[in-house]
Design a protein around this motif. Sequence first.
Motif, PDB file in Angstrom:
ATOM      1  N   MET A   1       0.775  -1.131   0.013  1.00 18.88           N
ATOM      2  CA  MET A   1       0.022  -0.090  -0.128  1.00 18.88           C
ATOM      3  C   MET A   1       1.051   1.293  -0.111  1.00 18.88           C
ATOM      4  O   MET A   1       1.181   1.844   1.047  1.00 18.88           O
ATOM      5  N   THR A   2       1.217   1.765  -1.255  1.00 11.90           N
ATOM      6  CA  THR A   2       1.980   2.782  -1.406  1.00 11.90           C
ATOM      7  C   THR A   2       1.194   3.946  -2.069  1.00 11.90           C
ATOM      8  O   THR A   2       0.119   3.615  -2.857  1.00 11.90           O
ATOM      9  N   GLY A   3       1.401   5.090  -1.786  1.00 10.48           N
ATOM     10  CA  GLY A   3       0.754   6.028  -2.576  1.00 10.48           C
ATOM     11  C   GLY A   3       0.105   7.132  -1.258  1.00 10.48           C
ATOM     12  O   GLY A   3       0.215   7.046  -0.184  1.00 10.48           O
ATOM     13  N   HIS A   4      -0.474   7.971  -1.949  1.00  9.73           N
ATOM     14  CA  HIS A   4      -1.071   9.122  -1.267  1.00  9.73           C
ATOM     15  C   HIS A   4      -2.403   9.341  -1.741  1.00  9.73           C
ATOM     16  O   HIS A   4      -3.012   9.047  -3.037  1.00  9.73           O
ATOM     17  N   LEU A   5      -3.550   9.886  -0.850  1.00  6.48           N
ATOM     18  CA  LEU A   5      -4.943  10.211  -1.358  1.00  6.48           C
ATOM     19  C   LEU A   5      -4.785  11.725  -1.577  1.00  6.48           C
ATOM     20  O   LEU A   5      -4.365  12.369  -0.739  1.00  6.48           O
ATOM     21  N   ASN A   6      -5.314  12.244  -2.794  1.00  9.47           N
ATOM     22  CA  ASN A   6      -5.457  13.533  -3.107  1.00  9.47           C
ATOM     23  C   ASN A   6      -6.631  14.094  -2.534  1.00  9.47           C
ATOM     24  O   ASN A   6      -7.685  13.855  -3.179  1.00  9.47           O
ATOM     25  N   ILE A   7      -6.800  15.077  -1.590  1.00  6.14           N
ATOM     26  CA  ILE A   7      -8.054  15.511  -0.938  1.00  6.14           C
ATOM     27  C   ILE A   7      -7.776  17.112  -1.321  1.00  6.14           C
ATOM     28  O   ILE A   7      -7.108  17.905  -0.655  1.00  6.14           O
ATOM     29  N   TYR A   8      -8.401  17.666  -2.415  1.00  2.00           N
ATOM     30  CA  TYR A   8      -8.424  18.972  -2.804  1.00  2.00           C
ATOM     31  C   TYR A   8      -6.827  19.541  -3.018  1.00  2.00           C
ATOM     32  O   TYR A   8      -6.958  20.555  -2.438  1.00  2.00           O
ATOM     33  N   GLY A   9      -6.185  18.755  -3.244  1.00  2.00           N
ATOM     34  CA  GLY A   9      -4.754  19.259  -3.557  1.00  2.00           C
ATOM     35  C   GLY A   9      -3.895  18.962  -2.432  1.00  2.00           C
ATOM     36  O   GLY A   9      -2.674  19.172  -2.622  1.00  2.00           O
ATOM     37  N   VAL A  10      -4.372  18.567  -1.416  1.00  2.00           N
ATOM     38  CA  VAL A  10      -3.515  18.139  -0.325  1.00  2.00           C
ATOM     39  C   VAL A  10      -3.405  16.554  -0.422  1.00  2.00           C
ATOM     40  O   VAL A  10      -4.479  15.800  -0.435  1.00  2.00           O
ATOM     41  N   TYR A  11      -2.077  16.144  -0.318  1.00  2.00           N
ATOM     42  CA  TYR A  11      -1.883  14.754  -0.251  1.00  2.00           C
ATOM     43  C   TYR A  11      -1.747  14.312   1.083  1.00  2.00           C
ATOM     44  O   TYR A  11      -0.962  14.803   1.918  1.00  2.00           O
ATOM     45  N   VAL A  12      -2.515  13.274   1.444  1.00  2.00           N
ATOM     46  CA  VAL A  12      -2.313  12.752   2.559  1.00  2.00           C
ATOM     47  C   VAL A  12      -2.090  10.986   2.379  1.00  2.00           C
ATOM     48  O   VAL A  12      -2.407  10.368   1.482  1.00  2.00           O
ATOM     49  N   PRO A  13      -1.190  10.670   3.299  1.00  2.00           N
ATOM     50  CA  PRO A  13      -0.419   9.371   3.235  1.00  2.00           C
ATOM     51  C   PRO A  13      -1.754   8.273   3.360  1.00  2.00           C
ATOM     52  O   PRO A  13      -2.484   8.653   4.597  1.00  2.00           O
TER      53      PRO A  13
END
Length: 69
Positions: A1-13
């Motif tokens: 599980m690598t990657g980030h979640l993009n929430i309105y331009g904010v990358y959250v691990p």
Amino acid sequence: MTGHLNIYGVYVPMLLVAMLAAYLVKSLLGTLLQRLGFYRWVWHPPLFNLALYVMVLGVLFNLCARLAS
């Protein structure tokens, strides 16, 4: 599980998202176990709560990894 979640331009691990979800699930399970009287049989409730959190986090982490691939 690598990657980030993009929430309105904010990358959250993704790990942070999994940790928050595990905390919510653990809180619900803890409340349910408290109402059922399960904690009468538990020697050290804070230690049990930590172990429950780690188990829920592991399950969620594995589920997210399987869904991502």
